[in-house]
Design an enzyme around this catalytic site. Structure first.
Site, PDB file in Angstrom:
ATOM      1  N   ASP A  73      63.588  -9.682  37.298  1.00 23.53           N
ATOM      2  CA  ASP A  73      63.877 -10.190  37.920  1.00 23.53           C
ATOM      3  C   ASP A  73      65.483 -11.195  36.930  1.00 23.53           C
ATOM      4  O   ASP A  73      64.771 -11.904  35.874  1.00 23.53           O
ATOM      5  CB  ASP A  73      64.358 -11.663  38.975  1.00 23.53           C
ATOM      6  CG  ASP A  73      65.074 -12.019  40.206  1.00 23.53           C
ATOM      7  OD1 ASP A  73      66.268 -11.422  40.109  1.00 23.53           O
ATOM      8  OD2 ASP A  73      65.051 -13.017  40.654  1.00 23.53           O
TER       9      ASP A  73
ATOM     10  N   HIS B 156      69.610  -2.746  46.468  1.00 24.14           N
ATOM     11  CA  HIS B 156      70.151  -4.164  45.920  1.00 24.14           C
ATOM     12  C   HIS B 156      70.774  -4.134  45.265  1.00 24.14           C
ATOM     13  O   HIS B 156      71.906  -5.013  45.046  1.00 24.14           O
ATOM     14  CB  HIS B 156      68.595  -5.104  45.642  1.00 24.14           C
ATOM     15  CG  HIS B 156      69.174  -6.684  45.654  1.00 24.14           C
ATOM     16  ND1 HIS B 156      69.583  -7.355  46.616  1.00 24.14           N
ATOM     17  CD2 HIS B 156      68.582  -7.190  44.744  1.00 24.14           C
ATOM     18  CE1 HIS B 156      69.717  -7.821  45.858  1.00 24.14           C
ATOM     19  NE2 HIS B 156      68.997  -8.513  44.740  1.00 24.14           N
TER      20      HIS B 156
END
Length: 343
Positions: free
Chosen positions: A145, A218
């Protein structure tokens, strides 16, 4: 430019995210505490400099008008909830936000405890999340992330308000959301389907090529480009969190930007889709349960905040027995300073 808060601090191993609501009549007490909070950071962090303890304080739109007279940040407004055909990003209560980071959890905990104790009855905690770094900076879904976070000068340009709003230069806009994951559903998916959902390979974190990456992945939906091809960036400081007993597992999203419109466009593309109806695949297994937008003023502004509005009233002090135990400190002990990195 005025000195920013620690919005550009490096990613850490631990964090505490606190959302607070200022109680009616508590505005003056909260306002009075702002110049003292930097001293609390130093009093905790000085004894353990290796922890890299930092704290960023954000102020919501409604709270800004209750705490300060005069001008307000140009783009500060309440969090705008987003509703698509199948998904929803809610807005939830929040006047103040504390983003506390350190190498280990206990300095974050101690600083959060001291600040909340100092607020006393003037503000209550509406939500608390303790984040942790997971394996090699992966989230609970198994992907790294923050890969595309800007660094150095590019990060400052993407995150910090400049001459476009000179009264609030050095500040930043912070959008926060708590996402809960359905890990059982995610685990039932093949690795290939997971990679198509995110738009990256799990093992090496390499982004899928355009021919392979779905338009509703995403990565595809959260990549915002100007007509000339320039990508608009934000700084993500997301962290995993979880409760074994509560059965809740998720990611706390914290995104800093010089203009909240960038983050808001990303969220709209996720929830509504681009084109509408093609919402982010990740929302099939992950749903937002909170949402807030805050302005994080410069440390200089917190040192010397604008005056209270004339209508603000002072809340009565809480009886001593009702206050959270905290080491006794007067103003000299706390020091005068903004929410800066400890020195």
């Amino acid at each position: 430019m005025p000195e920013p808060q620690a919005v550009l601090a490096p990613l850490t191993e631990s964090a505490v995210f606190l959302t607070l609501v200022v109680e009616p009549g508590g505005e003056a007490a909260v306002h009075d505490l702002l110049p003292d909070a930097g001293g609390m950071i130093r009093s905790v962090g000085f004894r353990m400099p290796e922890e890299g303890l930092t704290c960023v304080l954000g102020i919501g739109s409604d709270a800004w008008d209750r705490l300060f007279a005069g001008p307000r940040p140009a783009h500060l407004h309440p969090f705008r909830e987003v509703t698509g055909e199948r998904h929803h990003a809610p807005a939830t209560p929040g006047d103040l936000f504390l983003h506390i980071r350190a190498r280990r959890t206990y300095p974050c905990f101690e600083l959060a405890r001291r600040i909340v104790a100092a607020f006393g009855p003037a503000a209550r905690v509406a939500d608390e999340v303790q984040g942790f770094r997971y394996f090699d900076r992966r989230d609970l879904l198994g992907f790294v992330d923050g890969t595309e976070n800007p660094t150095g000068r590019a990060a400052a340009e993407a995150v910090l308000v400049g001459d476009e709003d000179p009264d609030f230069a050095g500040g930043s806009y912070l959008m926060v959301q708590k996402y809960l994951h359905d890990l059982d559903a995610w685990s039932a998916m093949s690795v290939e389907d997971r990679e198509l959902t995110i738009g990256r390979r799990m093992l090496d974190d390499v982004e899928l090529d355009d021919a392979t990456k779905p338009a509703d992945s995403h990565v595809a939906l959260t990549t915002i480009e100007e007509p000339d091809g320039t990508e608009r960036r934000i700084l993500r400081d997301n962290m995993p969190f979880g409760s074994i007993a509560g059965g809740e597992y998720g990611t706390f999203f914290a995104g800093y930007a010089a203009d909240p419109a960038v983050t808001e466009e990303m969220l709209t593309r996720m929830v509504v889709g681009d084109p509408p109806g093609s919402s982010d695949r990740i929302l099939e297994v992950s749903r937002a349960v909170t949402g807030g937008l805050f302005f994080t003023p410069s440390a200089d502004l917190l040192d010397d905040p604008p005056p209270l509005p004339q209508r603000a009233e002072r809340a009565p002090a809480a009886p001593a027995a009702e206050r959270l135990a905290v080491p006794t400190m007067d103003r000299a002990d706390l020091g005068i300073g903004g929410l800066r990195t400890p020195r």
